[in-house]
Design a protein around this motif. Structure first.
Motif, mmCIF file in Angstrom:
data_model
loop_
_atom_site.group_PDB
_atom_site.id
_atom_site.type_symbol
_atom_site.label_atom_id
_atom_site.label_comp_id
_atom_site.label_asym_id
_atom_site.label_seq_id
_atom_site.Cartn_x
_atom_site.Cartn_y
_atom_site.Cartn_z
ATOM 1 N N ASN A 159 -7.411 -4.900 -4.074
ATOM 2 C CA ASN A 159 -6.552 -6.064 -3.875
ATOM 3 C C ASN A 159 -4.939 -6.021 -4.048
ATOM 4 N N LYS A 160 -4.519 -4.855 -4.959
ATOM 5 C CA LYS A 160 -3.110 -4.795 -4.921
ATOM 6 C C LYS A 160 -2.722 -4.027 -3.356
ATOM 7 N N SER A 219 -2.271 -6.790 -0.959
ATOM 8 C CA SER A 219 -1.273 -7.395 -1.197
ATOM 9 C C SER A 219 -0.009 -6.897 -0.814
ATOM 10 N N GLU A 266 0.328 -6.524 2.937
ATOM 11 C CA GLU A 266 0.667 -7.735 3.623
ATOM 12 C C GLU A 266 2.128 -7.971 3.715
ATOM 13 N N LYS A 267 2.834 -7.638 2.669
ATOM 14 C CA LYS A 267 4.316 -7.794 2.843
ATOM 15 C C LYS A 267 4.939 -6.986 3.526
#
Length: 314
Positions: A286-287, A290, A293-294
């Protein structure tokens, strides 16, 4: 108890003596009472007797040792994704695959060596895990995973320990020594670098050019990828290249097996830590997503990956 002595002798590759032990009313509870003279009456061939005595010694040491020298196998399996998948596969199929056996041995050896790669692993520990494997996966043979060494000068019998756990232990330590050697070589190379940039000698230039234009054969890809690891990773850390630019520079990374090259680079940068990617991936996933995505806001390749991901998951 007779069933237990059947299992013990079978695991020790001595099942032909099950009848002899039953005739002499020997069960698991009386194994500890046997001495060498008694064993000599039960097992005549010297080689089989030596094998039995060695296994008996290990079995007694494990049975009498209440200290927790290692985690129970069930705990090792439950605490990792690979371990849970092995249990799930066995439950569904009733047997283990070759790949499952390999992963099983890796999980055990990684757990034993995680504190100190140079630690000496007692034979009793490998013996114990072989017995636990047989207990959890009932169609497996303990002797597949560990057969104890024999060094009996009186009987003039000498044989090295063997089995999948022994092989895995030796391979892991060999890989570590190789990684440490590479670290020393990289450090020596780094000492003569100017601002962390390696000199592009003729061989390095040729290997880099080949990787930028070729994607097979895979064996050659891995060889040249390894040969250029120090230059590529150093340059990547000191440059502003995006993921898209790096992927475009080396087309082989876009192949289905391209991720394996990234794992090779990880092992190059962090020797001995490669298996942690697998162990901690469920936590890191998940990290990673995330963070990616940035980055995707400025990276077209990542944007395309997320678009495909969203298409498949929607």
């Amino acid at each position: 108890m007779n069933d237990e002595i059947d299992k013990i002798l079978t695991d020790w590759s001595l099942k032909e003596y099950i009848g002899v032990f039953k005739d002499n009313k020997i069960d698991a509870d009386t194994l500890n009472l046997l001495d060498r003279d008694m064993v000599a009456q039960l097992i005549k061939p010297i080689g089989d007797r030596a094998k039995f005595l060695k296994n008996l010694s290990l079995w007694q040491n494990v049975s009498n040792d209440d200290s927790s020298l290692s985690l129970p196998l069930q705990d090792i399996l439950n605490q990792s994704l690979d371990g849970r998948n092995i249990l799930k596969f066995h439950k569904e199929e009733g047997v283990l695959s070759s790949n499952s056996r390999r992963k099983l041995c890796n999980l055990i050896i990684y757990d034993l060596l995680q504190e100190d790669i140079n630690i000496r692993i007692p034979h009793e520990i490998l013996f114990k895990y072989a017995q636990e494997i047989k207990s959890i996966f009932n169609k497996e043979n303990a002797s597949t995973y560990y057969v104890p060494y024999i060094n009996n000068q009186k009987m003039k019998i000498k044989a090295c320990a063997k089995g999948k756990l022994v092989d895995c232990l030796h391979n892991r330590k060999r890989d570590y020594r190789r990684e440490q050697k590479n670290v020393l070589l990289d450090k020596k190379t780094a000492d003569v670098q100017d601002n962390h940039h390696l000199e592009l000698n003729e061989d390095l230039q040729q290997n880099l050019q080949w990787l930028k234009n070729s994607t097979e054969p895979w064996e050659l890809v891995e060889k040249k990828w390894h040969a250029t690891a120090t230059f590529r990773t150093t340059e990547l850390k000191t440059s502003d290249k995006s993921v898209a630019q790096y992927m475009a520079e080396f087309p082989v990374l876009q192949k289905p097996a391209g991720y394996q090259l990234l794992l090779l680079d990880f092992n190059h940068l962090y020797p001995g830590k490669g298996f942690l990617i697998y162990e901690n991936f469920p936590i890191l996933k998940n990290k990673i997503l995330s963070y990616a995505e940035k980055k995707a806001e400025r990276d077209s390749t990542l944007r395309e990956i997320f678009q495909e991901k969203n298409t498949f998951t929607s």
